[in-house]
Motif scaffolding. Sequence first.
Motif, mmCIF file in Angstrom:
data_model
loop_
_atom_site.group_PDB
_atom_site.id
_atom_site.type_symbol
_atom_site.label_atom_id
_atom_site.label_comp_id
_atom_site.label_asym_id
_atom_site.label_seq_id
_atom_site.Cartn_x
_atom_site.Cartn_y
_atom_site.Cartn_z
ATOM 1 N N ARG A 102 0.743 -0.975 -0.055
ATOM 2 C CA ARG A 102 0.117 0.077 -0.023
ATOM 3 C C ARG A 102 0.763 1.089 -0.050
ATOM 4 O O ARG A 102 0.684 2.266 -0.946
ATOM 5 C CB ARG A 102 -1.086 0.028 1.131
ATOM 6 C CG ARG A 102 -1.626 1.211 1.501
ATOM 7 C CD ARG A 102 -2.530 1.199 2.710
ATOM 8 N NE ARG A 102 -3.258 2.321 2.810
ATOM 9 C CZ ARG A 102 -4.746 2.372 2.712
ATOM 10 N NH1 ARG A 102 -5.268 1.232 2.253
ATOM 11 N NH2 ARG A 102 -5.556 3.396 2.924
ATOM 12 N N HIS A 103 1.764 1.242 1.059
ATOM 13 C CA HIS A 103 2.566 2.413 0.888
ATOM 14 C C HIS A 103 3.509 2.627 -0.212
ATOM 15 O O HIS A 103 3.444 3.965 -0.760
ATOM 16 C CB HIS A 103 3.715 2.187 2.165
ATOM 17 C CG HIS A 103 4.757 3.316 2.337
ATOM 18 N ND1 HIS A 103 4.712 4.450 2.863
ATOM 19 C CD2 HIS A 103 6.099 3.107 1.729
ATOM 20 C CE1 HIS A 103 5.717 5.156 2.795
ATOM 21 N NE2 HIS A 103 6.756 4.589 2.175
ATOM 22 N N PHE B 134 0.941 4.193 -3.066
ATOM 23 C CA PHE B 134 0.563 5.685 -2.754
ATOM 24 C C PHE B 134 1.783 6.355 -3.235
ATOM 25 O O PHE B 134 1.661 7.568 -3.940
ATOM 26 C CB PHE B 134 0.194 5.849 -1.288
ATOM 27 C CG PHE B 134 -1.462 5.773 -1.424
ATOM 28 C CD1 PHE B 134 -2.102 6.704 -1.831
ATOM 29 C CD2 PHE B 134 -1.765 4.722 -0.485
ATOM 30 C CE1 PHE B 134 -3.505 6.476 -1.433
ATOM 31 C CE2 PHE B 134 -3.213 4.620 -0.109
ATOM 32 C CZ PHE B 134 -3.899 5.596 -0.744
ATOM 33 N N VAL B 135 2.886 6.149 -2.733
ATOM 34 C CA VAL B 135 4.299 6.958 -3.292
ATOM 35 C C VAL B 135 4.236 6.781 -4.560
ATOM 36 O O VAL B 135 4.381 8.053 -5.151
ATOM 37 C CB VAL B 135 5.341 6.373 -2.222
ATOM 38 C CG1 VAL B 135 6.628 7.166 -2.983
ATOM 39 C CG2 VAL B 135 5.424 6.691 -0.981
ATOM 40 N N SER C 138 3.271 10.543 -2.350
ATOM 41 C CA SER C 138 3.494 10.566 -0.730
ATOM 42 C C SER C 138 2.364 9.547 -0.655
ATOM 43 O O SER C 138 1.323 9.405 -1.149
ATOM 44 C CB SER C 138 3.370 11.832 0.059
ATOM 45 O OG SER C 138 2.227 12.419 -0.370
ATOM 46 N N ASP C 139 2.439 9.169 0.882
ATOM 47 C CA ASP C 139 1.318 8.045 1.444
ATOM 48 C C ASP C 139 0.629 8.724 2.572
ATOM 49 O O ASP C 139 1.212 9.235 3.480
ATOM 50 C CB ASP C 139 2.196 6.897 1.879
ATOM 51 C CG ASP C 139 1.028 5.694 2.491
ATOM 52 O OD1 ASP C 139 -0.104 5.851 2.494
ATOM 53 O OD2 ASP C 139 1.521 4.771 2.726
ATOM 54 N N THR D 34 -1.627 7.341 4.452
ATOM 55 C CA THR D 34 -2.072 6.441 5.189
ATOM 56 C C THR D 34 -1.318 6.694 6.701
ATOM 57 O O THR D 34 -0.074 6.994 6.756
ATOM 58 C CB THR D 34 -1.790 5.115 4.813
ATOM 59 O OG1 THR D 34 -2.379 4.910 3.353
ATOM 60 C CG2 THR D 34 -2.537 3.930 5.923
ATOM 61 N N ALA E 259 7.168 8.754 3.227
ATOM 62 C CA ALA E 259 7.730 8.931 1.787
ATOM 63 C C ALA E 259 9.024 9.750 1.702
ATOM 64 O O ALA E 259 8.866 10.768 2.591
ATOM 65 C CB ALA E 259 6.800 9.199 0.695
#
Length: 232
Positions: free
Chosen positions: A211-212, A215-216, A221-222, A224, A232
């Motif tokens: 997930r991380h 998003f990055v 950037s993440d 969450t 990030a």
Amino acid sequence: MPVDHEFTLHAERVAVLCSGGLDSVVLAADLATTAFVYPIYVTSGLAWEREEQAMLERALTAFPDRSHLAPLHVLKASVRDVYAPTHWSLTGAPPAYDTPDEDVYLVGRNVVLLGKAAVYCAIQKISRIALGPLAGNPFPDATPEFFGAMAHALSLGLDHPIRIETPFRHFHKPDVIRRGQQVAAPMNLTMSCMKPVGGVHCGACSKCRERHDAFVEALGSDPTIYAMSRRA
């Protein structure tokens, strides 16, 4: 959200297997722009399901007003009588952050989910079932051959036409996030974690890593929140 009864009367209906993760929530939001979506959550006795289901319920209430969505339907199909009591998915001790996707394989996962959902769909006279496997999924029950054979078998066994659709099969997770932005899916109310802590992603399991990183890549950037911080 208000129900458009005229749309409901004429729109095609589709059941969407929703885990509460990014892929299935974005898929449901995407399909709900053109079809009437019946979200289905299947409980199997896995360690993270209580928090995952709670997050999914929050997400569904936050869908855009234009979405065409039935109430969440929860089905039960436990694997606790076939998985060993020590299996990581039951004990809540998932594979670590840097482990490969193959380490989170759940034997027969889509067999169980689709079998139970198809019975519900046959009774409700729904012929489309959608779920969200992505490109590169390494598991044997996520191939086009499996989905085609499963749809054929279910149609025969239930005497009701069943189509299994995988609209995101060519997507990678950053693509899902970009699509989620386009359809205003509530991605902040999704749970992609195998050991959530008080409704927060643990930040230590391989699903949190996936997930991380997505998003990055998609956004730079993440957003969450993780119990174990990932920046990030």
